[in-house]
Design a protein around this motif. Structure first.
Motif, PDB file in Angstrom:
ATOM      1  N   SER A   1      13.011   1.113  -4.639  1.00 46.20           N
ATOM      2  CA  SER A   1      14.211   0.284  -4.735  1.00 46.20           C
ATOM      3  C   SER A   1      14.224  -0.793  -3.649  1.00 46.20           C
ATOM      4  CB  SER A   1      15.468   1.144  -4.623  1.00 46.20           C
ATOM      5  OG  SER A   1      15.581   1.983  -5.755  1.00 46.20           O
ATOM      6  N   HIS A   2      13.834  -0.404  -2.444  1.00 49.63           N
ATOM      7  CA  HIS A   2      13.784  -1.362  -1.330  1.00 49.63           C
ATOM      8  C   HIS A   2      12.797  -2.491  -1.630  1.00 49.63           C
ATOM      9  CE1 HIS A   2      13.653  -2.890   2.762  1.00 49.63           C
ATOM     10  NE2 HIS A   2      12.335  -2.808   2.708  1.00 49.63           N
ATOM     11  N   GLN A   3      11.604  -2.140  -2.094  1.00 50.15           N
ATOM     12  CA  GLN A   3      10.582  -3.148  -2.386  1.00 50.15           C
ATOM     13  C   GLN A   3      10.990  -4.025  -3.566  1.00 50.15           C
ATOM     14  OE1 GLN A   3       8.455  -3.742  -0.254  1.00 50.15           O
ATOM     15  NE2 GLN A   3       8.304  -1.850   0.896  1.00 50.15           N
TER      16      GLN A   3
ATOM     17  N   ARG B   1       3.992  -3.358  -2.391  1.00 45.39           N
ATOM     18  CA  ARG B   1       4.480  -4.392  -3.312  1.00 45.39           C
ATOM     19  C   ARG B   1       3.384  -4.818  -4.283  1.00 45.39           C
ATOM     20  NH1 ARG B   1       7.804  -5.940   1.375  1.00 45.39           N
ATOM     21  NH2 ARG B   1       6.197  -7.330   2.151  1.00 45.39           N
ATOM     22  N   ILE B   2       2.157  -4.879  -3.813  1.00 46.84           N
ATOM     23  CA  ILE B   2       1.039  -5.213  -4.708  1.00 46.84           C
ATOM     24  C   ILE B   2       0.922  -4.155  -5.802  1.00 46.84           C
ATOM     25  CG2 ILE B   2      -1.488  -5.388  -4.885  1.00 46.84           C
ATOM     26  CD1 ILE B   2      -1.425  -6.656  -2.049  1.00 46.84           C
ATOM     27  N   ARG B   3       1.018  -2.896  -5.433  1.00 49.34           N
ATOM     28  CA  ARG B   3       0.931  -1.813  -6.425  1.00 49.34           C
ATOM     29  C   ARG B   3       2.055  -1.915  -7.456  1.00 49.34           C
ATOM     30  NH1 ARG B   3       1.126   3.637  -3.848  1.00 49.34           N
ATOM     31  NH2 ARG B   3       0.301   4.345  -5.843  1.00 49.34           N
ATOM     32  N   ILE B   4       3.261  -2.209  -6.983  1.00 45.36           N
ATOM     33  CA  ILE B   4       4.403  -2.336  -7.894  1.00 45.36           C
ATOM     34  C   ILE B   4       4.208  -3.523  -8.830  1.00 45.36           C
ATOM     35  CG2 ILE B   4       6.871  -2.895  -8.016  1.00 45.36           C
ATOM     36  CD1 ILE B   4       7.180  -1.229  -5.394  1.00 45.36           C
TER      37      ILE B   4
ATOM     38  N   ALA C   1       5.092 -11.317   0.427  1.00 42.19           N
ATOM     39  CA  ALA C   1       5.277 -10.299  -0.613  1.00 42.19           C
ATOM     40  C   ALA C   1       3.945  -9.732  -1.062  1.00 42.19           C
ATOM     41  CB  ALA C   1       6.029 -10.892  -1.805  1.00 42.19           C
ATOM     42  N   LEU C   2       2.957 -10.609  -1.202  1.00 40.08           N
ATOM     43  CA  LEU C   2       1.637 -10.171  -1.660  1.00 40.08           C
ATOM     44  C   LEU C   2       0.810  -9.565  -0.528  1.00 40.08           C
ATOM     45  CD1 LEU C   2       0.727 -13.139  -4.024  1.00 40.08           C
ATOM     46  CD2 LEU C   2       1.617 -10.884  -4.639  1.00 40.08           C
TER      47      LEU C   2
END
Length: 110
Positions: free
Chosen positions: A66-68, A37-40, A31-32
């Protein structure tokens, strides 16, 4: 601490790494390992945000966000609440968020 003592500590810790723990740790790092994903997650460190707000702030499509978020929710890194038709997301794992903040701080010093 001698090398032998270090090895003994390692052996004790290794016993705690069962298959489920290894899977969760690897998925967390997966995930990281994604810039989006990091930005979110970094944005969610500032507080709760709607899907539309995340998409607009980060200049991403709502579909991508939404997917992330689904991926992050399945790992229990984020949680949501519904208000009418709007979903609001926030962080759900302080440990991982602290890890992310430390990684960002580390990277900014290099």
């Amino acid at each position: 601490m001698t090398e032998e003592q270090k090895l003994e500590v390692f052996r004790e810790e290794e016993q705690h790494l069962d298959a489920e723990t290894l899977f969760v740790v690897s998925q967390t790092f997966k995930a990281l390992g994604d810039p989006t994903r990091i930005r979110i997650l970094n944005l969610l460190c500032t507080g709760e945000h709607s899907v539309n707000d995340i998409a607009e702030t980060l200049d991403l499509s709502q579909s991508s966000v939404s997917h992330q978020l689904r991926f992050l929710k399945n790992l229990r890194l984020v949680k949501y609440r519904r208000e009418g038709r709007t979903l609001y997301y926030s962080e759900d794992d302080e440990h991982v968020m602290n890890l992310l903040k430390q990684a960002i701080e580390h990277a900014s010093h290099h």
